[in-house]
Scaffold this motif. Structure first.
Motif, mmCIF file in Angstrom:
data_model
loop_
_atom_site.group_PDB
_atom_site.id
_atom_site.type_symbol
_atom_site.label_atom_id
_atom_site.label_comp_id
_atom_site.label_asym_id
_atom_site.label_seq_id
_atom_site.Cartn_x
_atom_site.Cartn_y
_atom_site.Cartn_z
ATOM 1 N N LYS A 105 0.840 -1.190 0.000
ATOM 2 C CA LYS A 105 0.000 0.000 0.000
ATOM 3 C C LYS A 105 0.881 1.248 0.000
ATOM 4 C CE LYS A 105 -3.614 -2.322 2.699
ATOM 5 N NZ LYS A 105 -4.453 -2.280 3.924
ATOM 6 N N PHE A 106 0.565 2.178 -0.897
ATOM 7 C CA PHE A 106 1.333 3.416 -0.935
ATOM 8 C C PHE A 106 0.394 4.618 -1.025
ATOM 9 C CE2 PHE A 106 0.896 1.976 -5.298
ATOM 10 C CZ PHE A 106 0.577 3.120 -6.009
ATOM 11 N N GLY A 107 0.872 5.750 -0.537
ATOM 12 C CA GLY A 107 0.064 6.956 -0.501
ATOM 13 C C GLY A 107 0.241 7.797 -1.745
ATOM 14 N N ASN A 108 -0.386 8.984 -1.741
ATOM 15 C CA ASN A 108 -0.269 9.909 -2.857
ATOM 16 C C ASN A 108 1.197 10.236 -3.125
ATOM 17 O OD1 ASN A 108 -3.061 10.037 -3.125
ATOM 18 N ND2 ASN A 108 -3.237 11.751 -1.715
ATOM 19 N N THR A 109 1.566 10.207 -4.386
ATOM 20 C CA THR A 109 2.958 10.392 -4.786
ATOM 21 C C THR A 109 3.059 11.519 -5.812
ATOM 22 O OG1 THR A 109 3.417 8.053 -4.417
ATOM 23 C CG2 THR A 109 4.968 9.260 -5.789
ATOM 24 N N THR A 110 4.085 12.333 -5.671
ATOM 25 C CA THR A 110 4.317 13.442 -6.595
ATOM 26 C C THR A 110 5.553 13.182 -7.436
ATOM 27 O OG1 THR A 110 3.325 15.019 -5.043
ATOM 28 C CG2 THR A 110 4.700 15.928 -6.785
ATOM 29 N N SER A 111 5.440 13.475 -8.729
ATOM 30 C CA SER A 111 6.574 13.388 -9.646
ATOM 31 C C SER A 111 6.925 14.794 -10.119
ATOM 32 C CB SER A 111 6.243 12.515 -10.860
ATOM 33 O OG SER A 111 5.970 11.189 -10.474
ATOM 34 N N THR A 112 8.206 15.078 -10.225
ATOM 35 C CA THR A 112 8.647 16.388 -10.704
ATOM 36 C C THR A 112 9.393 16.232 -12.033
ATOM 37 O OG1 THR A 112 10.700 16.232 -9.417
ATOM 38 C CG2 THR A 112 8.821 17.346 -8.390
ATOM 39 N N ILE A 113 9.289 17.266 -12.866
ATOM 40 C CA ILE A 113 9.975 17.298 -14.159
ATOM 41 C C ILE A 113 10.960 18.457 -14.143
ATOM 42 C CG2 ILE A 113 9.681 17.348 -16.659
ATOM 43 C CD1 ILE A 113 6.693 16.780 -16.162
ATOM 44 N N SER A 114 12.180 18.163 -14.534
ATOM 45 C CA SER A 114 13.212 19.195 -14.562
ATOM 46 C C SER A 114 13.792 19.315 -15.964
ATOM 47 C CB SER A 114 14.335 18.866 -13.559
ATOM 48 O OG SER A 114 13.828 18.809 -12.241
ATOM 49 N N TYR A 115 14.171 20.543 -16.277
ATOM 50 C CA TYR A 115 14.814 20.818 -17.564
ATOM 51 C C TYR A 115 15.929 21.822 -17.309
ATOM 52 C CZ TYR A 115 15.562 22.859 -22.196
ATOM 53 O OH TYR A 115 16.133 23.352 -23.353
ATOM 54 N N GLY A 116 17.135 21.448 -17.694
ATOM 55 C CA GLY A 116 18.263 22.321 -17.448
ATOM 56 C C GLY A 116 18.511 22.571 -15.968
ATOM 57 N N GLY A 117 18.171 21.587 -15.128
ATOM 58 C CA GLY A 117 18.370 21.724 -13.691
ATOM 59 C C GLY A 117 17.296 22.522 -12.981
ATOM 60 N N VAL A 118 16.240 22.901 -13.702
ATOM 61 C CA VAL A 118 15.147 23.701 -13.129
ATOM 62 C C VAL A 118 13.856 22.888 -13.172
ATOM 63 C CG1 VAL A 118 13.805 25.833 -13.329
ATOM 64 C CG2 VAL A 118 16.247 25.833 -13.906
ATOM 65 N N VAL A 119 13.116 22.861 -12.064
ATOM 66 C CA VAL A 119 11.827 22.166 -12.029
ATOM 67 C C VAL A 119 10.817 22.971 -12.845
ATOM 68 C CG1 VAL A 119 9.945 21.345 -10.576
ATOM 69 C CG2 VAL A 119 12.301 21.133 -9.771
ATOM 70 N N VAL A 120 10.285 22.357 -13.888
ATOM 71 C CA VAL A 120 9.375 23.056 -14.798
ATOM 72 C C VAL A 120 7.959 22.482 -14.774
ATOM 73 C CG1 VAL A 120 11.235 23.798 -16.331
ATOM 74 C CG2 VAL A 120 10.107 21.579 -16.722
ATOM 75 N N ILE A 160 0.592 10.696 -8.550
ATOM 76 C CA ILE A 160 0.046 9.339 -8.608
ATOM 77 C C ILE A 160 -0.867 9.160 -7.394
ATOM 78 C CG2 ILE A 160 0.586 6.876 -8.672
ATOM 79 C CD1 ILE A 160 3.391 7.622 -9.622
ATOM 80 N N PRO A 161 -2.133 8.827 -7.592
ATOM 81 C CA PRO A 161 -3.035 8.651 -6.440
ATOM 82 C C PRO A 161 -2.677 7.418 -5.628
ATOM 83 C CG PRO A 161 -4.129 7.989 -8.473
ATOM 84 C CD PRO A 161 -2.817 8.605 -8.881
ATOM 85 N N ALA A 162 -3.044 7.437 -4.349
ATOM 86 C CA ALA A 162 -2.797 6.285 -3.464
ATOM 87 C C ALA A 162 -3.465 5.040 -4.036
ATOM 88 C CB ALA A 162 -3.333 6.576 -2.067
ATOM 89 N N ALA A 163 -2.797 3.915 -3.897
ATOM 90 C CA ALA A 163 -3.325 2.667 -4.452
ATOM 91 C C ALA A 163 -2.754 1.479 -3.692
ATOM 92 C CB ALA A 163 -3.002 2.564 -5.945
ATOM 93 N N VAL A 164 -3.250 0.301 -4.048
ATOM 94 C CA VAL A 164 -2.795 -0.958 -3.450
ATOM 95 C C VAL A 164 -2.388 -1.904 -4.562
ATOM 96 C CG1 VAL A 164 -3.421 -2.944 -2.037
ATOM 97 C CG2 VAL A 164 -4.328 -0.681 -1.463
ATOM 98 N N SER A 165 -1.167 -2.425 -4.454
ATOM 99 C CA SER A 165 -0.695 -3.442 -5.384
ATOM 100 C C SER A 165 -0.817 -4.802 -4.692
ATOM 101 C CB SER A 165 0.760 -3.170 -5.785
ATOM 102 O OG SER A 165 1.213 -4.163 -6.686
ATOM 103 N N LYS A 166 -1.640 -5.671 -5.228
ATOM 104 C CA LYS A 166 -1.915 -6.947 -4.583
ATOM 105 C C LYS A 166 -0.698 -7.878 -4.637
ATOM 106 C CE LYS A 166 -6.900 -6.835 -5.468
ATOM 107 N NZ LYS A 166 -8.044 -7.558 -6.090
ATOM 108 N N SER A 167 -0.784 -8.923 -3.822
ATOM 109 C CA SER A 167 0.318 -9.881 -3.705
ATOM 110 C C SER A 167 0.673 -10.496 -5.051
ATOM 111 C CB SER A 167 -0.079 -10.984 -2.718
ATOM 112 O OG SER A 167 0.808 -12.073 -2.779
#
Length: 210
Positions: free
Chosen positions: A104-119, A124-131
């Motif tokens: 089980k994992f919670g809400n996750t954020t991904s960042t995108i960078s270009y030239g060393g700057v976050v642009v 990703i919403p919280a979800a469950v990955s089954k066995s």
């Protein structure tokens, strides 16, 4: 005259020998039961330890980016993005749970960078990955054109025909086995995304860290 009770009568030598013989005969049986209990306890302990280090061993899930597509990325003749619309990257992501219990994992954020700057960023919403299952998700990440074009070298990259961007995703979740063993795991995914302007395709190379 007082009458002597039979209960106070001393045991005869024959009775003493008989009781001692019965005690000696019962002792091996008690020892056998004791050894049997000890052996059973050791066997159960060995089985539990084996299961913990094999079947119930907690493993980090594997995260894989299958493909990345780019939407709404159209450049004007001056190297700008017309219309002021956000650029959208859509990543096809697989999360493989290698454990015998759900992850089980919670809400996750991904960042995108270009030239060393976050642009830009996505989530990703919280979800469950089954066995022993693989959870597949489409992750959308929005890039803000104004931030992208403000990075030095943007126009030169557009003229060269390729944009090099990086993404960073951190997933934190828990695995709980038999309602007793609980482990928190953190996976970090770094990706390099190269967008080819002429063909409007993107190639990604990712590496997972724990």
């Amino acid at each position: 005259m007082a009458v002597r009770s039979d209960s106070t009568r001393p045991l005869s030598p024959g009775q003493v020998r008989s009781d001692k013989k019965q005690e000696e005969m019962g002792r091996p049986q008690r020892n056998l039961r004791l050894y049997g209990c000890v052996f059973l306890l050791l066997t159960i302990t060995a089985v539990i330890i084996t299961l913990i280090f094999t079947v119930f061993q907690i493993k980090d899930p594997d995260i894989k980016v299958n493909s990345v597509t780019v939407k709404q990325l159209v450049f004007a003749n001056n190297g700008g993005v017309p219309g002021g619309r956000n650029i959208t990257l859509v990543a096809d992501v697989s999360l493989k749970n290698r454990n015998v219990a759900s992850f089980k994992f919670g809400n996750t954020t991904s960042t995108i960078s270009y030239g060393g700057v976050v642009v830009g960023e996505g989530w990703i919403p919280a979800a469950v990955s089954k066995s022993k299952r693989t959870l597949r998700m489409n992750v959308s990440m929005d890039v803000i054109p104004e931030k992208l074009m403000a990075v030095p070298g943007f126009t030169a990259d557009v003229i060269s025909g390729a944009l090099n961007m990086t993404t960073y995703t951190r997933v934190q979740g828990k695995v709980k086995l038999l309602k007793i063993i609980e482990a928190t795991m953190v996976m970090k995914l770094n990706c390099t995304v190269v967008y080819n302007i002429s063909s409007q395709t993107a190639e990604s190379h990712c590496k997972q860290h724990h």
